[in-house]
Design a protein around this motif. Structure first.
Motif, PDB file in Angstrom:
ATOM      1  N   GLN A   1       0.174   6.982  -6.616  1.00  0.00           N
ATOM      2  CA  GLN A   1      -0.939   7.927  -6.612  1.00  0.00           C
ATOM      3  C   GLN A   1      -0.433   9.367  -6.619  1.00  0.00           C
TER       4      GLN A   1
ATOM      5  N   ARG B   1       0.733   4.301  -2.786  1.00  0.00           N
ATOM      6  CA  ARG B   1       0.587   5.734  -2.485  1.00  0.00           C
ATOM      7  C   ARG B   1       1.613   6.565  -3.240  1.00  0.00           C
TER       8      ARG B   1
ATOM      9  N   GLU C   1      -6.798   3.928  -2.527  1.00  0.00           N
ATOM     10  CA  GLU C   1      -5.634   4.531  -3.176  1.00  0.00           C
ATOM     11  C   GLU C   1      -5.901   4.904  -4.625  1.00  0.00           C
TER      12      GLU C   1
ATOM     13  N   ILE D   1       0.832  -1.202   0.000  1.00  0.00           N
ATOM     14  CA  ILE D   1       0.000   0.000   0.000  1.00  0.00           C
ATOM     15  C   ILE D   1       0.869   1.256   0.000  1.00  0.00           C
TER      16      ILE D   1
END
Length: 295
Positions: free
Chosen positions: A166, A163, A185, A159
Protein backbone atom coordinates in the motif's frame (compact mmCIF):
# COMPACT_ATOMS: atom_id res chain seq x y z
CA UNK A 1 -2.48 7.50 -14.29
CA UNK A 2 -1.04 4.50 -16.11
CA UNK A 3 -3.34 1.64 -17.02
CA UNK A 4 -2.38 -1.77 -15.71
CA UNK A 5 -5.51 -3.53 -16.93
CA UNK A 6 -8.33 -2.80 -19.38
CA UNK A 7 -11.40 -4.98 -19.78
CA UNK A 8 -13.91 -4.52 -22.58
CA UNK A 9 -17.20 -6.38 -23.14
CA UNK A 10 -16.20 -9.38 -21.02
CA UNK A 11 -18.65 -12.25 -20.75
CA UNK A 12 -18.21 -15.69 -19.25
CA UNK A 13 -21.10 -18.07 -19.86
CA UNK A 14 -21.16 -21.65 -18.57
CA UNK A 15 -24.05 -24.07 -19.11
CA UNK A 16 -26.26 -21.15 -20.14
CA UNK A 17 -25.48 -19.33 -16.87
CA UNK A 18 -23.81 -15.92 -17.21
CA UNK A 19 -20.99 -15.93 -14.67
CA UNK A 20 -19.52 -12.58 -15.72
CA UNK A 21 -20.90 -9.65 -17.69
CA UNK A 22 -18.56 -6.65 -17.52
CA UNK A 23 -18.87 -4.08 -20.32
CA UNK A 24 -15.90 -1.97 -19.20
CA UNK A 25 -13.37 -2.00 -16.38
CA UNK A 26 -10.15 0.02 -16.10
CA UNK A 27 -7.54 -0.51 -13.38
CA UNK A 28 -4.52 1.71 -12.81
CA UNK A 29 -1.01 1.16 -11.56
CA UNK A 30 -0.46 1.97 -7.91
CA UNK A 31 -3.95 1.03 -6.75
CA UNK A 32 -4.70 -1.56 -4.10
CA UNK A 33 -8.12 -2.96 -4.98
CA UNK A 34 -10.30 -5.08 -2.71
CA UNK A 35 -12.59 -7.25 -4.84
CA UNK A 36 -15.72 -7.92 -2.79
CA UNK A 37 -19.05 -9.65 -3.33
CA UNK A 38 -21.25 -12.27 -1.70
CA UNK A 39 -20.56 -15.97 -2.21
CA UNK A 40 -20.94 -16.86 -5.88
CA UNK A 41 -20.72 -13.23 -6.99
CA UNK A 42 -18.02 -14.00 -9.56
CA UNK A 43 -14.86 -12.90 -7.76
CA UNK A 44 -12.81 -16.02 -8.50
CA UNK A 45 -14.17 -16.22 -12.04
CA UNK A 46 -12.98 -12.67 -12.69
CA UNK A 47 -9.49 -13.37 -11.33
CA UNK A 48 -9.19 -16.58 -13.32
CA UNK A 49 -10.37 -14.79 -16.47
CA UNK A 50 -7.78 -12.04 -16.00
CA UNK A 51 -5.05 -14.67 -15.64
CA UNK A 52 -6.20 -16.63 -18.70
CA UNK A 53 -7.19 -19.64 -16.62
CA UNK A 54 -10.88 -19.39 -17.44
CA UNK A 55 -12.32 -19.61 -20.95
CA UNK A 56 -14.20 -16.42 -21.76
CA UNK A 57 -17.20 -16.31 -24.06
CA UNK A 58 -16.27 -12.93 -25.49
CA UNK A 59 -14.46 -9.70 -24.68
CA UNK A 60 -10.91 -8.41 -24.31
CA UNK A 61 -8.62 -8.35 -21.29
CA UNK A 62 -5.41 -6.35 -21.69
CA UNK A 63 -2.74 -6.64 -18.99
CA UNK A 64 -0.11 -3.92 -19.12
CA UNK A 65 2.49 -5.51 -16.89
CA UNK A 66 5.32 -8.01 -17.13
CA UNK A 67 3.89 -11.40 -16.15
CA UNK A 68 7.27 -12.29 -14.62
CA UNK A 69 6.68 -9.41 -12.22
CA UNK A 70 3.33 -10.77 -11.04
CA UNK A 71 2.54 -12.70 -7.90
CA UNK A 72 -0.52 -14.96 -7.92
CA UNK A 73 -2.33 -16.88 -5.21
CA UNK A 74 -5.53 -18.73 -6.09
CA UNK A 75 -7.89 -20.90 -4.08
CA UNK A 76 -6.91 -24.10 -5.87
CA UNK A 77 -3.19 -24.42 -6.58
CA UNK A 78 -2.30 -26.98 -9.24
CA UNK A 79 0.89 -28.49 -7.83
CA UNK A 80 1.40 -32.23 -8.04
CA UNK A 81 0.20 -33.43 -4.61
CA UNK A 82 3.29 -35.65 -4.36
CA UNK A 83 5.78 -32.81 -4.77
CA UNK A 84 7.73 -31.87 -1.66
CA UNK A 85 7.32 -28.32 -0.40
CA UNK A 86 11.06 -27.71 -0.65
CA UNK A 87 10.87 -28.64 -4.33
CA UNK A 88 8.12 -26.04 -4.80
CA UNK A 89 10.42 -23.43 -3.28
CA UNK A 90 13.36 -24.59 -5.40
CA UNK A 91 11.25 -24.32 -8.54
CA UNK A 92 10.21 -20.81 -7.57
CA UNK A 93 13.80 -19.75 -6.91
CA UNK A 94 14.87 -21.16 -10.28
CA UNK A 95 12.10 -19.36 -12.16
CA UNK A 96 12.52 -15.97 -10.54
CA UNK A 97 16.09 -15.99 -9.28
CA UNK A 98 14.92 -14.63 -5.94
CA UNK A 99 14.08 -15.88 -2.49
CA UNK A 100 12.78 -14.09 0.57
CA UNK A 101 14.45 -15.48 3.71
CA UNK A 102 12.63 -13.02 5.99
CA UNK A 103 9.20 -14.04 4.71
CA UNK A 104 10.22 -17.72 4.75
CA UNK A 105 11.13 -17.39 8.41
CA UNK A 106 8.05 -15.38 9.44
CA UNK A 107 5.75 -17.98 7.82
CA UNK A 108 7.74 -20.73 9.62
CA UNK A 109 8.11 -22.70 6.39
CA UNK A 110 11.17 -24.70 7.37
CA UNK A 111 8.95 -27.15 9.24
CA UNK A 112 6.94 -27.81 6.07
CA UNK A 113 9.75 -28.34 3.56
CA UNK A 114 9.98 -32.13 3.93
CA UNK A 115 6.20 -32.60 3.61
CA UNK A 116 4.32 -33.44 0.43
CA UNK A 117 2.19 -30.54 -0.78
CA UNK A 118 -0.90 -32.73 -1.02
CA UNK A 119 -0.59 -33.70 2.66
CA UNK A 120 -0.61 -30.13 3.96
CA UNK A 121 -3.56 -28.71 5.87
CA UNK A 122 -5.54 -25.82 4.37
CA UNK A 123 -3.65 -23.27 6.44
CA UNK A 124 -0.26 -24.81 5.65
CA UNK A 125 -1.00 -24.75 1.91
CA UNK A 126 -2.01 -21.11 2.22
CA UNK A 127 1.36 -20.24 3.81
CA UNK A 128 3.19 -22.00 0.98
CA UNK A 129 1.01 -20.44 -1.73
CA UNK A 130 1.42 -16.94 -0.31
CA UNK A 131 5.17 -17.35 -0.05
CA UNK A 132 5.33 -18.39 -3.70
CA UNK A 133 3.18 -15.37 -4.64
CA UNK A 134 5.23 -12.90 -2.61
CA UNK A 135 8.81 -14.18 -2.39
CA UNK A 136 10.06 -12.59 -5.63
CA UNK A 137 8.65 -9.23 -4.48
CA UNK A 138 6.43 -8.69 -7.54
CA UNK A 139 5.04 -5.24 -8.30
CA UNK A 140 1.63 -6.67 -9.24
CA UNK A 141 -0.33 -9.05 -7.00
CA UNK A 142 -3.49 -11.00 -7.76
CA UNK A 143 -4.80 -12.78 -4.67
CA UNK A 144 -7.94 -14.79 -4.02
CA UNK A 145 -9.04 -14.54 -0.38
CA UNK A 146 -5.44 -14.87 0.86
CA UNK A 147 -6.29 -14.95 4.56
CA UNK A 148 -8.40 -18.11 4.30
CA UNK A 149 -7.19 -20.74 6.77
CA UNK A 150 -4.26 -18.73 8.13
CA UNK A 151 -3.59 -18.79 11.85
CA UNK A 152 -3.66 -15.36 13.50
CA UNK A 153 0.12 -14.93 13.66
CA UNK A 154 0.59 -15.74 9.97
CA UNK A 155 -2.35 -13.56 9.03
CA UNK A 156 -0.76 -10.64 10.86
CA UNK A 157 2.47 -11.23 8.94
CA UNK A 158 0.51 -11.19 5.69
CA UNK A 159 -1.21 -7.91 6.59
CA UNK A 160 2.21 -6.40 7.30
CA UNK A 161 3.30 -7.33 3.78
CA UNK A 162 0.12 -5.80 2.36
CA UNK A 163 0.87 -2.52 4.13
CA UNK A 164 4.25 -2.39 2.43
CA UNK A 165 2.47 -2.72 -0.92
CA UNK A 166 0.00 0.00 0.00
CA UNK A 167 2.91 2.35 0.72
CA UNK A 168 4.59 1.60 -2.62
CA UNK A 169 3.26 3.96 -5.35
CA UNK A 170 4.40 1.55 -8.10
CA UNK A 171 2.77 -1.55 -6.62
CA UNK A 172 -0.66 -2.80 -7.69
CA UNK A 173 -2.86 -5.27 -5.82
CA UNK A 174 -6.13 -6.91 -6.85
CA UNK A 175 -7.34 -9.01 -3.94
CA UNK A 176 -10.63 -10.86 -3.54
CA UNK A 177 -11.48 -10.44 0.10
CA UNK A 178 -14.12 -11.06 2.74
CA UNK A 179 -12.40 -9.61 5.83
CA UNK A 180 -12.40 -6.04 7.07
CA UNK A 181 -8.68 -6.05 7.86
CA UNK A 182 -7.85 -6.85 4.23
CA UNK A 183 -10.27 -4.27 2.84
CA UNK A 184 -8.75 -1.75 5.27
CA UNK A 185 -5.44 -2.06 3.40
CA UNK A 186 -7.06 -1.24 0.04
CA UNK A 187 -7.26 2.14 -1.65
CA UNK A 188 -10.24 1.12 -3.83
CA UNK A 189 -13.15 -1.31 -3.69
CA UNK A 190 -14.52 -3.25 -6.66
CA UNK A 191 -17.94 -4.65 -5.74
CA UNK A 192 -19.50 -7.30 -7.96
CA UNK A 193 -22.71 -9.29 -7.64
CA UNK A 194 -24.14 -11.81 -10.07
CA UNK A 195 -21.09 -11.35 -12.27
CA UNK A 196 -21.80 -7.63 -12.74
CA UNK A 197 -20.12 -4.55 -11.30
CA UNK A 198 -22.21 -2.89 -8.60
CA UNK A 199 -19.67 -0.15 -7.94
CA UNK A 200 -15.96 0.62 -8.27
CA UNK A 201 -14.36 3.62 -6.61
CA UNK A 202 -12.06 4.98 -3.93
CA UNK A 203 -12.71 3.09 -0.70
CA UNK A 204 -13.74 6.08 1.41
CA UNK A 205 -16.05 7.36 -1.31
CA UNK A 206 -17.59 3.88 -1.56
CA UNK A 207 -18.26 3.62 2.19
CA UNK A 208 -19.75 7.09 2.42
CA UNK A 209 -21.91 6.57 -0.67
CA UNK A 210 -23.50 3.32 0.47
CA UNK A 211 -23.42 3.69 4.26
CA UNK A 212 -22.54 7.24 5.19
CA UNK A 213 -20.08 8.27 7.88
CA UNK A 214 -21.92 7.19 11.00
CA UNK A 215 -23.87 4.30 12.44
CA UNK A 216 -26.15 4.04 15.43
CA UNK A 217 -26.38 0.61 17.05
CA UNK A 218 -29.34 0.22 19.38
CA UNK A 219 -31.12 -2.49 21.30
CA UNK A 220 -34.63 -1.65 22.34
CA UNK A 221 -37.58 -3.06 24.26
CA UNK A 222 -40.27 -4.95 22.39
CA UNK A 223 -42.73 -2.20 23.29
CA UNK A 224 -40.92 0.31 21.09
CA UNK A 225 -42.23 0.54 17.53
CA UNK A 226 -38.95 0.71 15.67
CA UNK A 227 -40.60 1.44 12.31
CA UNK A 228 -42.13 4.60 13.78
CA UNK A 229 -38.73 5.63 15.10
CA UNK A 230 -37.11 5.08 11.69
CA UNK A 231 -39.89 7.02 9.99
CA UNK A 232 -39.40 9.90 12.41
CA UNK A 233 -35.65 9.78 11.95
CA UNK A 234 -35.87 9.79 8.15
CA UNK A 235 -37.58 13.18 8.23
CA UNK A 236 -34.53 14.87 9.76
CA UNK A 237 -31.64 12.69 8.55
CA UNK A 238 -30.47 10.84 5.46
CA UNK A 239 -30.62 7.11 6.19
CA UNK A 240 -28.37 5.13 3.86
CA UNK A 241 -28.96 1.64 5.19
CA UNK A 242 -30.76 -0.14 8.02
CA UNK A 243 -29.77 -3.55 9.29
CA UNK A 244 -31.58 -5.80 11.77
CA UNK A 245 -29.02 -8.29 13.18
CA UNK A 246 -31.72 -9.85 15.38
CA UNK A 247 -35.01 -9.11 17.13
CA UNK A 248 -35.09 -5.83 19.06
CA UNK A 249 -31.77 -4.74 17.59
CA UNK A 250 -31.07 -2.36 14.72
CA UNK A 251 -28.05 -0.70 13.13
CA UNK A 252 -28.81 2.58 11.34
CA UNK A 253 -26.33 4.05 8.84
CA UNK A 254 -26.27 7.62 7.61
CA UNK A 255 -24.32 10.82 7.09
CA UNK A 256 -23.36 13.61 9.49
CA UNK A 257 -27.00 14.58 9.90
CA UNK A 258 -27.62 11.30 11.74
CA UNK A 259 -25.56 12.21 14.81
CA UNK A 260 -27.67 14.79 16.65
CA UNK A 261 -31.12 13.29 15.96
CA UNK A 262 -29.91 9.92 17.28
CA UNK A 263 -28.50 11.54 20.40
CA UNK A 264 -31.85 13.26 20.92
CA UNK A 265 -33.72 9.97 20.48
CA UNK A 266 -31.38 8.16 22.84
CA UNK A 267 -32.25 10.64 25.58
CA UNK A 268 -35.95 10.34 24.78
CA UNK A 269 -36.31 6.57 24.49
CA UNK A 270 -35.26 3.88 26.92
CA UNK A 271 -32.80 2.01 24.70
CA UNK A 272 -31.19 -0.91 26.51
CA UNK A 273 -28.05 -0.29 24.43
CA UNK A 274 -27.04 2.72 22.36
CA UNK A 275 -23.75 3.35 20.54
CA UNK A 276 -22.90 5.94 17.91
CA UNK A 277 -19.69 5.44 15.93
CA UNK A 278 -18.07 5.82 12.53
CA UNK A 279 -18.70 3.26 9.82
CA UNK A 280 -15.83 0.99 8.78
CA UNK A 281 -14.88 -1.80 6.38
CA UNK A 282 -16.65 -4.48 8.42
CA UNK A 283 -19.90 -2.55 8.06
CA UNK A 284 -19.44 -2.44 4.31
CA UNK A 285 -18.83 -6.19 4.15
CA UNK A 286 -22.04 -6.72 6.12
CA UNK A 287 -23.79 -4.73 3.41
CA UNK A 288 -22.14 -6.78 0.67
CA UNK A 289 -23.06 -10.07 2.31
CA UNK A 290 -26.75 -9.15 2.05
CA UNK A 291 -26.38 -7.96 -1.56
CA UNK A 292 -27.03 -4.42 -0.39
CA UNK A 293 -30.63 -5.04 0.66
CA UNK A 294 -32.14 -4.00 3.95
CA UNK A 295 -33.63 -6.82 5.97
Amino acid sequence: MQHIMKIQNLQVIHSRDTLLDIPKLDMYRGCSIALVGSNGAGKTTLLESILGLRKTTRGDIALHCDKRDMGVQLQNATYNPEILVKEVFKLHATLYGKTNPKLHESFILKELESKKYGRLSRGQKQRVDLYVALAHQPSTLILDEPGTGLDKRFYEQFITVMRSYQNNPDATVLMASHTGSEVAEASHILWIEGGKIVDFSDKNIMLNKHLGEFKAHIRYSSSLKIDDLLSELSTVSVLRHVRHPCDNEVVIYGDESLRQPMLNMASKHNFSTFALSETDEEDFLELVSTNGFNH
